[in-house]
Design a protein around this motif. Structure first.
Motif, short mmCIF file in Angstrom:
data_model
loop_
_atom_site.label_atom_id
_atom_site.label_comp_id
_atom_site.label_asym_id
_atom_site.label_seq_id
_atom_site.Cartn_x
_atom_site.Cartn_y
_atom_site.Cartn_z
N VAL A 1 6.20 6.70 7.19
CA VAL A 1 6.56 5.75 6.14
C VAL A 1 5.32 5.39 5.35
O VAL A 1 4.29 5.00 5.94
N VAL A 2 5.39 5.53 4.04
CA VAL A 2 4.27 5.19 3.16
C VAL A 2 4.55 3.83 2.53
O VAL A 2 5.54 3.66 1.82
N SER A 3 3.69 2.88 2.81
CA SER A 3 3.81 1.54 2.24
C SER A 3 2.83 1.38 1.09
O SER A 3 1.72 1.92 1.13
N VAL A 4 3.24 0.64 0.08
CA VAL A 4 2.42 0.42 -1.11
C VAL A 4 2.15 -1.07 -1.25
O VAL A 4 3.07 -1.90 -1.20
N TRP A 5 0.88 -1.41 -1.42
CA TRP A 5 0.48 -2.81 -1.63
C TRP A 5 -0.38 -2.92 -2.88
O TRP A 5 -1.37 -2.21 -2.95
N PRO A 6 -0.03 -3.79 -3.84
CA PRO A 6 1.17 -4.63 -3.88
C PRO A 6 2.43 -3.80 -3.94
O PRO A 6 2.40 -2.66 -4.44
N PRO A 7 3.56 -4.32 -3.44
CA PRO A 7 4.78 -3.52 -3.32
C PRO A 7 5.34 -3.13 -4.68
O PRO A 7 5.12 -3.79 -5.69
#
Length: 392
Positions: free
Chosen positions: A27-33
């Motif tokens: 799972v690739v999370s992006v911050w800021p979303p």
């Protein structure tokens, strides 16, 4: 014995295939979303395997269809499962691939995320003072867009070194989180800089999110304060080198790999040494740091973002439009001339050869040669015959 080995091998193959089918993708999370970024802000990508396996996973990053890892630079950096981009630009848009590998079982799985860079200006998060770096113990204030404070903006924080997120609801008092207290003169939150305060801050509301800012808290003796957000071309910019206990003589400002760009002499009591650029240009964009004269103290690197002057681009567009407007009629005329030359000579050039009025030549006295050439052709032929053949 051979049969037993074959059966064991076949069983291991079936088990491995079953594990692959049940294995989830990373799972690739992006911050800021969100998949839409704003120019000038920072973004963190994190790749994680959501499984209860105790095995160790290694991660590799790729961009678009490239089969080689991206080259790290001043703006792009890779650290294990994380990929970070400082001061996002238009060319940073694209597909980012995360490849997770479990070497013991020879298992490889991939996931990707597509990032877009918006050309729209975002709602602005306010940071006071506007700088990317703070000494531990300093105070700073964060405020969500004031014009939309009634729409339920929430201040959010993400620290790459901590897996959890921090949420502050501005409709309530700020919780005592890492020294956060309620501001007395605004709707923002005042923080006392500590290790837990480093990371990204942004605001979220019903209409989306605000711009994001990346803050670094230092426990060292020297930091470099640069504008937290992008500055416009032509602005005056001040880079300020701060000492916690006072300067030790000269202060050297460095940019990227270019080396020394400015040196300042100061007394040992000065705690802030400034370097000023009166008319900043895109060439001044980059990573800066400051160093003490003896080289024993060096600040963390800080990025300066410069937005090109849009007015210059407008003039370029206007000039190109005028040139095109002039070239189009000329091109049409040349095509017509090529297909029908008489059209051009009659319509564009009125004084052609046939239309020039005849002008009488001035009268002059003819000499003998001119008189002879005025004789008719038959007379000239008769004279020549008599001279060549006298008996005729």
């Amino acid at each position: 014995m051979v049969l037993v080995s074959l059966l064991l091998g076949f069983a291991a193959f079936i088990l491995h295939s079953a594990m692959l089918k049940e294995l989830p993708a990373p799972v690739v999370s992006v911050w800021p979303p969100g998949l839409e970024l704003y120019s000038g802000e920072s973004v963190f990508l994190q790749c994680k395997m959501e499984s209860n396996s105790t095995l160790t996973w290694t991660y590799q990053w790729y961009k678009n269809t490239s089969k080689t890892p991206p080259t790290t630079s001043h703006r792009h950096s890779v650290s294990g499962d994380s990929y970070s981009i400082t001061a996002v630009k238009r060319e940073d848009a694209g597909s980012y691939w995360c490849r997770a590998e479990q070497r013991e079982s020879n298992v490889v799985t991939e996931a990707r995320v597509v990032l877009n860079v918006s050309g729209r200006p975002p709602p602005l998060l306010t940071l006071t003072p506007s700088t990317r770096q703070f000494f531990a113990g300093e105070r700073f204030t964060l405020q969500c867009p004031a014009s939309q404070s009634a729409s339920g903006w929430k201040l959010r924080h993400f620290s790459p070194g901590r897996p959890d997120r921090i949420t502050v609801d501005q409709k309530r008092t700020c919780p005592p989180l890492d020294g956060a207290i309620r501001a007395n003169t605004s709707d923002g939150c005042v923080f006392t800089a500590a290790s837990g305060n480093s990371g990204l801050y942004w605001c979220e509301g019903a209409g989306g999110r605000s711009s994001a800012v990346n803050i670094t808290v230092s426990y060292g003796n020297i930091i470099l304060k640069t504008p937290a957000f992008a500055v416009a071309e032509g602005d005056k910019v001040v880079l300020s080198c701060h000492y916690k206990i006072g300067n030790q003589g000269k202060t050297i400002f460095l940019k990227g790999n270019e080396g020394e760009i400015f040196t300042s002499n100061s007394s040992s009591s000065d705690k802030a040494i400034n370097w000023t650029t009166e008319n900043v240009t895109p060439k001044d964009e980059g990573l800066y740091r400051c160093v003490s004269q003896d080289g024993k103290m060096e600040s963390p690197a800080s990025w300066l973002s410069v937005t090109p002057d849009r007015g210059t681009w407008k003039w370029i567009i206007v000039t190109c439009s005028i040139v095109l407007l002039c070239l189009i009629p000329l091109t049409v005329w040349l095509v017509k001339c090529h297909r029908c030359p008489t059209l051009c000579t009659s319509s564009w050039w009125p004084l052609v050869k046939d239309d020039v009025p005849a002008v009488p030549l001035p009268a002059t006295k003819q000499d003998v040669t001119e008189v002879q050439w005025d004789l008719s052709w038959m007379e000239m032929s008769s004279l020549l015959d008599k001279q060549l053949y006298p008996g005729t």
